[in-house]
Design a protein around this motif. Structure first.
Motif, mmCIF file in Angstrom:
data_model
loop_
_atom_site.group_PDB
_atom_site.id
_atom_site.type_symbol
_atom_site.label_atom_id
_atom_site.label_comp_id
_atom_site.label_asym_id
_atom_site.label_seq_id
_atom_site.Cartn_x
_atom_site.Cartn_y
_atom_site.Cartn_z
ATOM 1 N N ARG A 1 -46.666 -3.236 -20.971
ATOM 2 C CA ARG A 1 -46.771 -2.096 -21.883
ATOM 3 C C ARG A 1 -45.777 -2.281 -23.036
ATOM 4 O O ARG A 1 -44.587 -2.009 -22.886
ATOM 5 C CB ARG A 1 -46.507 -0.786 -21.140
ATOM 6 N N ASP B 1 -46.394 -0.826 -26.097
ATOM 7 C CA ASP B 1 -46.717 0.163 -27.123
ATOM 8 C C ASP B 1 -45.525 1.000 -27.578
ATOM 9 O O ASP B 1 -45.408 1.321 -28.757
ATOM 10 C CB ASP B 1 -47.831 1.090 -26.616
ATOM 11 N N GLU C 1 -44.544 3.883 -16.322
ATOM 12 C CA GLU C 1 -44.842 4.606 -17.561
ATOM 13 C C GLU C 1 -43.813 5.693 -17.832
ATOM 14 O O GLU C 1 -43.423 5.916 -18.988
ATOM 15 C CB GLU C 1 -46.253 5.189 -17.472
#
Length: 358
Positions: free
Chosen positions: A77, A79, A225
């Motif tokens: 991840r 982003d 996350e």
């Protein structure tokens, strides 16, 4: 011997050039008054007069995101990690009363993966846009043999400005209020300890978090996350307080926590007396303390424990009203007091009640 090429040695010049072209729209979206030219030159140009400054003092900051990168790499991840990079730099500028003007990044990897790199730099551009500063350039380096396959590193460089005579801190004195602004999570400090706790507790990054991940986390988010939630950008609320003449000092709560950062903006002979019960400690921090058997003192010294930015003001009501108008939630978490001896270094006093992190 066969003819050798740079590409055969692990460096793809064409891929780097393609990445520059791919990110130009994202960089262009961050353009602001004062920027001259665009990406591709040997250096970035900025006109302070065009940005509205008369007698400016430049303020510069550089930082990275530490081993939070390991979690981004392990989970794939990329982003939000670029937002972290920007936040770690620009949040350090605003506490000095400076408006962030422009930003440059350094991205080094073993082998350039264009899609992942583009997502990462898009996050940097987003962080810049939300902070009102321009992404004016950077460096992308392929270094096979120095980085393991799949690994990469990041560094950020931000420059801001303040008119002479408007730098912070200024005028802090006993009786001033200490207001805390909430953090979005661990931010980008203390991840070596976070990763050690994860490893020893057996928690999985791809599984639901072993605690109630409310506090703004999206429903169904994994532990990875939640931990990768980007660092909050505090530029707009802090600058708004400063421009309204309400702000005397501000401290970005990074490595060292409240004890290591708040005294840095206080004058000698003062103490920031904090009430640990005055703010909400997210469940993430309580889990870290319990799963790692981490003492309260160590938690406060390593993590922000729910407070990512502190502002010091004389008029708490006016400051809180100004923050609320921007959609920002703040809480008075303490007061500035006089030390017993005016010659003593600035200090912090905090005595969390029993069970504070339970």
């Amino acid at each position: 011997m066969a003819s050798l090429t740079y590409r055969a040695a692990g460096v793809d010049i064409a891929a780097g050039e393609a990445l520059v072209e791919a990110i130009k729209p994202a960089a262009a979206a961050t353009r602001r008054a004062g920027v001259l030219g665009g990406l591709g030159g040997f250096g970035a140009l900025f006109d302070l007069r065009a940005a509205g400054y008369v007698d400016p003092i430049l303020v510069a900051s550089t930082d990275g995101v530490g081993t939070k990168l390991k979690l981004a790499i392990e989970t794939g991840r990329q982003d939000g990690i670029g937002i972290d990079l920007v936040a770690m730099c620009v949040n350090d500028l605003v506490v000095q009363g400076a408006e962030p003007l422009f930003f440059l990044d350094y991205f080094a990897t073993s082998r350039l993966e264009a899609d992942a790199a583009a997502r990462l730099i898009a996050g940097i551009a987003q962080g810049c846009a939300e902070s009102g500063c321009a992404l004016v350039g950077g460096e992308t380096a392929e270094m096979p043999g120095l980085y393991a396959p799949g690994d990469y590193d990041l560094a950020g460089f931000a420059v801001g400005a303040a008119e002479r005579g408007h730098l912070l801190p200024s005028g802090v004195m006993p009786g001033d209020a200490v207001i805390g602004l909430p953090a979005s999570g661990v931010h980008a400090n203390g991840f070596s300890l976070v990763r050690r706790i994860i490893a020893e507790s057996g928690a999985r990054l791809d599984a639901p978090p072993p605690f109630d991940a409310g506090d703004g986390a999206r429903t169904g988010a994994t532990l990875g996350e939640v931990l990768l939630t980007p660092t909050r950008l505090y530029v707009k609320p802090v600058l708004a307080l400063h421009r309204a003449g309400l702000l005397k000092a501000a401290a970005h709560i990074t490595g060292g926590g409240l004890p290591g950062n708040l005294p840095r903006v206080l004058p000698a002979g003062t103490i920031a007396a904090l009430d640990a019960g005055a703010w909400h400690v997210p469940a993430l921090f309580r889990w870290l303390a319990a799963a790692g058997s981490v003492s309260v003192d160590e938690m406060l010294r390593v993590f922000n424990c729910g407070i990512g930015m502190v502002v010091i003001v004389a008029d708490a009501d006016a400051a809180l009203a100004g923050l609320a108008a921007l959609g920002e939630t703040g809480a008075v978490i303490g007061r500035i007091e006089a030390a017993p001896d005016a010659g003593l270094p600035a200090a912090l006093a905090i005595a969390p009640p029993p069970g504070w992190l339970a």
